[in-house]
Write an enzyme that holds these catalytic residues in place. Sequence first.
Site, PDB file in Angstrom:
ATOM      1  N   GLY A 336     -61.020  68.146 -21.977  1.00 24.98           N
ATOM      2  CA  GLY A 336     -60.026  67.939 -23.019  1.00 24.98           C
ATOM      3  C   GLY A 336     -58.695  68.551 -22.646  1.00 24.98           C
ATOM      4  N   GLY A 339     -59.231  72.379 -22.085  1.00 22.97           N
ATOM      5  CA  GLY A 339     -60.167  72.914 -21.107  1.00 22.97           C
ATOM      6  C   GLY A 339     -61.353  72.001 -20.893  1.00 22.97           C
ATOM      7  CG  ASP A 454     -55.801  66.009 -32.572  1.00 21.25           C
ATOM      8  OD1 ASP A 454     -56.308  66.543 -31.571  1.00 21.25           O
ATOM      9  OD2 ASP A 454     -55.203  64.911 -32.516  1.00 21.25           O
TER      10      ASP A 454
END
Length: 487
Positions: A336, A339, A454
């Site tokens: 992602g 990380g 998000d």
Amino acid sequence: MPGLLLTVLLISLLAKETYVATSLDDENFFKSCSPSRCSKHGPEVRFPFRLATQPPPCGAPGMQLSCSGQDTILYHQVLGSCKVTAIFYKDLVINISPPVDSSLDCPLQRLISANLSTGAYKPQKLDVASLVGCSRDPIPIDLYGIVGPVTCLINKAIKFWYLVNPDAYMSVLPLDCMVVSKDITIPYTSQIDYSDFFIIPKKVEHTATFEYRASKSISLGETAFSWYSSNITSVCQQCEKKGQRCGFNSQRDQAFCKSHGMQVIQIAASSVAAFVALSLMLATTIYLSLKSRYNEEINRKVEIFLKAYGTSKPTRYTFPEVKKIARRFKDKVGQGGFGSVYRGELPNRVPVAVKMLESSTGEGEEFINEVATIGLIHHANIVRLLGFCSEGMRRALIYEFMPNESLEKYIFPHVSNISRQLLSPKKMLDIALGIARGMEYLHQGCNQRILHFDIKPHNILLDYNFNPKISDFGLAKLCARTRASLP
């Protein structure tokens, strides 16, 4: 700073004409414009400010101060001759107390009704209070961040007035209260700004500090201003942050820095190649020398948050324990923006997903947001955080494992026909309803409203039975449950 010395040596070899010299004008500036005080305990006056007894080049235009007995005085075009109570050179803020006006019974009124911005000064927005009015019921003054009531403000529709810390939970206010203004400037104090954390369960701040400063605004009309001058402000702020004095060269029409007790060194090159080399090499040197300090600052912020967060669940693991849980990071299942994600297993053989956060992803915001938002949440449609790790710059988040991965895999046609094989219209409806339940819980069911910011198929994970769970709270923010309406 061996790296810096090596850089200077390389530049001297590249430049056609390089010289290192002490500027007589710069040296004379600090001799003629030494720091001054009106009294032993008064604020130090130095560039860009100057006292009226010093020559004009010692200060920036419009930033002249004067002495009146033991007091340092700033003449403000609206407020008049104000006493300077503090100057914060690193933050570009000056605290002032207006003169006592016997004809005005309400000092706070001057901070509300007048336009206080001038050519060099404008009300600072680093420390502000919200002005709250209540028509019927008073606010309990023992609540966090509530100062008042302000008895001198008069309004037929509003009976009780208060200054409220903007970070206070507005849900505790009586239903008849409303926020009249969110930008009442109060005296500034230099302190750690925990809002850099994006979110935190409780504001790590001494309530008495806010109460004291807000009370000064109510009783004395004390306030704070930021100053600005196009060709000196940013340079001088950087000087102050590095512990250096700031000066001004009138011939070059620019500000410059000088370390305490050191000569002012100027490096000049006559060719474009030398200038480019200087820029690149200095940038590299500064980056390498400050990187470790920057990482230490990030780690300090995270540890302050964890100290405030307490010892509640989820479990905190050491990095060697995380390596063992993630099976030495051999089974990578995702990547992602913050990380990599690895499949692992807890000591009790419960499967988990371990997200390792990269050290270059900001200042710990993603880690803090995830722990603070979902660390104590238990809901069927929100992924559960089981543990975390923070050792130096190595940080990890440990979640329950979602074997069917994300919703993105099943609803876009470029990922094969698996959506038509496994997800019937009824199952898609169940998934949509599950997502809605999770969102409703974040907005209405938590002690504080959580805004995710998000929501997308990639962040909707599916368990063994294809039940949806909302994940990835790295951009989330907590929002107070206020019933007060803005005017």
